[in-house]
Design a protein around this motif. Structure first.
Motif: not given
Length: 137
Positions: A4-8
């Motif tokens: 899983s990948h997140f841009d925060l």
């Protein structure tokens, strides 16, 4: 879920517009996340579960004067022992004083949150203690 990948964003007094944080779940057992803050090199954050990994990342960011803008950093979000075990720390409860938490209150700790809603680790712990005293004290 590994992969899983997140841009925060991470916000702070020096940069209220925010710094980009790219976060990836590398492994769930053992739990490891990798984060890249702005243009910095990637850093690994291992832990006993994903919430523990997130705490390690937040601690590193706080050392730079930044708060990570994600659900797991909101002042009134905390996992229970059971949710940590069942989701490997990926889910936590959005808590309110005198309201019993239910499955409808579960949030993904890595989902984005408004920078106005997040707190330091110490502030979050204090708020959770306050909610529990109000609700069960």
């Amino acid at each position: 879920m590994a992969g899983s990948h997140f841009d925060l964003l991470a916000c702070g007094n020096d940069d209220p517009s925010g710094v980009e944080v790219t976060l990836s779940i590398v492994s769930e057992n053992p739990a490891v996340i990798i984060a890249r803050v702005g243009g910095d090199e990637e850093q690994r954050f291992p832990g006993v579960d994903l919430f523990d990994c997130l705490l390690s990342l937040r601690e590193a960011l706080e050392g730079r004067g930044l708060l990570l803008c994600c659900q797991g950093a909101r002042r009134n979000v905390s996992p229970s022992g059971m949710t940590r075990q069942m989701s490997n720390g990926r889910l936590a409860y959005f808590l309110r004083p005198e309201v019993r938490a239910s499955d409808d209150d579960l949030v993904d700790i890595f989902a984005p949150a408004d920078c106005a809603d997040v707190a330091s680790i110490a502030e979050q712990k204090a708020e959770i203690r306050k909610i529990f005293r109000t609700s069960f004290g």
